[in-house]
Design a protein around this motif. Sequence first.
Motif, PDB file in Angstrom:
ATOM      1  N   ARG A  31       0.934  -0.779  -0.550  1.00 46.57           N
ATOM      2  CA  ARG A  31      -0.018  -0.361  -0.037  1.00 46.57           C
ATOM      3  C   ARG A  31       0.800   0.853  -0.057  1.00 46.57           C
ATOM      4  NH1 ARG A  31      -1.609   3.603   2.732  1.00 46.57           N
ATOM      5  NH2 ARG A  31      -0.268   3.569   4.484  1.00 46.57           N
ATOM      6  N   ARG A  32       2.128   1.156   0.956  1.00 49.68           N
ATOM      7  CA  ARG A  32       2.682   2.939   0.723  1.00 49.68           C
ATOM      8  C   ARG A  32       3.314   2.598   0.063  1.00 49.68           C
ATOM      9  NH1 ARG A  32       5.095   4.063   6.727  1.00 49.68           N
ATOM     10  NH2 ARG A  32       3.272   4.249   8.139  1.00 49.68           N
ATOM     11  N   LEU A  33       4.015   1.546  -0.705  1.00 49.69           N
ATOM     12  CA  LEU A  33       4.422   1.700  -2.425  1.00 49.69           C
ATOM     13  C   LEU A  33       4.273   1.825  -3.280  1.00 49.69           C
ATOM     14  CD1 LEU A  33       7.561  -1.285  -1.736  1.00 49.69           C
ATOM     15  CD2 LEU A  33       8.208   1.692  -1.302  1.00 49.69           C
ATOM     16  N   HIS A 238      10.002  -1.637   7.943  1.00 49.21           N
ATOM     17  CA  HIS A 238       9.107  -0.212   7.552  1.00 49.21           C
ATOM     18  C   HIS A 238      10.542   0.612   7.353  1.00 49.21           C
ATOM     19  CE1 HIS A 238       8.770   3.329   9.159  1.00 49.21           C
ATOM     20  NE2 HIS A 238       7.997   3.349   8.889  1.00 49.21           N
ATOM     21  N   ALA A 239      11.707   0.196   7.628  1.00 51.03           N
ATOM     22  CA  ALA A 239      13.244   0.958   7.254  1.00 51.03           C
ATOM     23  C   ALA A 239      13.440   0.771   5.719  1.00 51.03           C
ATOM     24  CB  ALA A 239      14.396   0.811   8.350  1.00 51.03           C
ATOM     25  N   GLY A 240      12.947  -0.633   5.088  1.00 52.37           N
ATOM     26  CA  GLY A 240      13.441  -0.550   3.924  1.00 52.37           C
ATOM     27  C   GLY A 240      12.502  -0.147   2.749  1.00 52.37           C
ATOM     28  N   THR A 241      11.105   0.111   3.785  1.00 51.20           N
ATOM     29  CA  THR A 241      10.213   0.469   2.589  1.00 51.20           C
ATOM     30  C   THR A 241      10.025   2.323   3.122  1.00 51.20           C
ATOM     31  OG1 THR A 241       8.806  -1.186   3.640  1.00 51.20           O
ATOM     32  CG2 THR A 241       7.153   0.135   2.651  1.00 51.20           C
ATOM     33  N   VAL A 242      10.119   2.223   3.677  1.00 45.04           N
ATOM     34  CA  VAL A 242      10.613   4.455   3.967  1.00 45.04           C
ATOM     35  C   VAL A 242      11.958   4.144   3.103  1.00 45.04           C
ATOM     36  CG1 VAL A 242      11.000   6.265   4.778  1.00 45.04           C
ATOM     37  CG2 VAL A 242       9.676   4.522   5.904  1.00 45.04           C
ATOM     38  N   LEU A 259      13.625  -4.242  -2.419  1.00 44.07           N
ATOM     39  CA  LEU A 259      13.140  -4.365  -1.272  1.00 44.07           C
ATOM     40  C   LEU A 259      12.415  -5.924  -0.948  1.00 44.07           C
ATOM     41  CD1 LEU A 259      13.145  -3.674   1.763  1.00 44.07           C
ATOM     42  CD2 LEU A 259      10.618  -2.913   0.609  1.00 44.07           C
ATOM     43  N   ALA A 260      12.927  -6.988  -0.345  1.00 46.84           N
ATOM     44  CA  ALA A 260      12.837  -7.688  -0.402  1.00 46.84           C
ATOM     45  C   ALA A 260      12.000  -8.414   1.044  1.00 46.84           C
ATOM     46  CB  ALA A 260      14.041  -8.912  -0.894  1.00 46.84           C
TER      47      ALA A 260
END
Length: 429
Positions: A31-33, A238-242, A259-260
């Motif tokens: 959703r965020r990406l 979370h760190a990887g997503t941001v 990002l995996a």
Amino acid sequence: MPTAPLAHADDLADFVDASPSSHHAAAEVARRLQQAGFAALDETDAWPEAPGRYLVVREGAVIAWVVPQGATATTPVRVFGAHSDSPGFKLKPQPTTGRLGWLQAGVEVYGGPLLSSWLDRELRLAGRLVLDDGSEVLAATGPLLRLPQLAIHLDRTANEGLTLDRQAHTQPVWGLGAPESADLLAEVAASAADGARIDAARIRGFDLVVADAARGAVFGKDDALFAAGRLDDLASVHAGTVAMAAAAEGFDGPHIPVLAVFDHEEVGSATRSGAAGPFLEDVLERIGFALGAGRQERMRALASSWCVSSDVGHSVHPNFAEKHDPVVRPLLGSGPILKINANQRYTTDGAGAAAWHGWCAQAGVTSQAFVSNNTVPCGSTIGPITATRLGIRTVDVGIPILSMHSARELAGVSDLFDLTRVAEAFFRG
């Protein structure tokens, strides 16, 4: 504490709250990406060959990547890896149980939770429901269950050494009454499904776990501490997503950021959505196909690629200092950690350490080393698995925490923010 790390911690609290199960975590990453311009793909469809931002979800796992303009069949990848699952409890078949007027939930221990930490706190039920037409919906309740501890009056030796039977003492209560129907908890889950309420009779299968219901919180002197459930390993997810959302904006580097986020790390990763499964390899192969890569080109690309495996590690504990290495003692609030193990339980070697310190320098972040006491063997991560499957250079990192595998873990606010900064530097190159 400066504003940016505090805002980051508050966003992490939102992320954890939206991710009570691995399936929810994968959905929240997607959703965020997607809000950041990534297009969601289906594994059963043909994938686009044009450069762009893409993601694909496989059950409780998600992989996202950016193909820049000018990418070729031998363009290397930079993979930031993490996992979406956490130790705890998973709902058994025919889950509605009970005795003596209590309704209970039949659960199975998942991974290696610190059992006593789950006592006397409000818990949620969350995961996916599979319906009679094969469709899937996510479901998450509010506070629903509790594992009540036996009163000290009934066990005067409890403070001398509490022992919990993994079957008899871990079945949470969630109401009063007689468990006359095996569908009672299914009805609760159906009523908590995303979107419109569904008919419980349509549920043909489920993957439901128990999660802490309390929101993450910043606290302590100078707001330096952060506590929440599932920081192992949602802090890294979370760190990887941001970082991926930030790095993707206008990205045109000489590599492909990836990002995996894998599922089932806490139980060995040997599933189709775990790091030992084919998910990452499948995605990288399809990315290569779109760029015209044959086997030789793909091997050349992997030979010049990197994977950062990010998972939590142990901060030195003030009450149990003897459990840690006498010299190397990472501390909350002193930066992300580089995880090292001579027996390759972590993949870090000299080349990986040098690369990690370079990315930290680029981000303006100070890093700490982590190594275990020789008498206290360490666990492992997705790092060795990824390196073994792909032959890719891999380095193991993370943040230091206390209360690892507790229902509610403890991290440093600044470390959470700094890990994201290094992840973005890694993606950008």
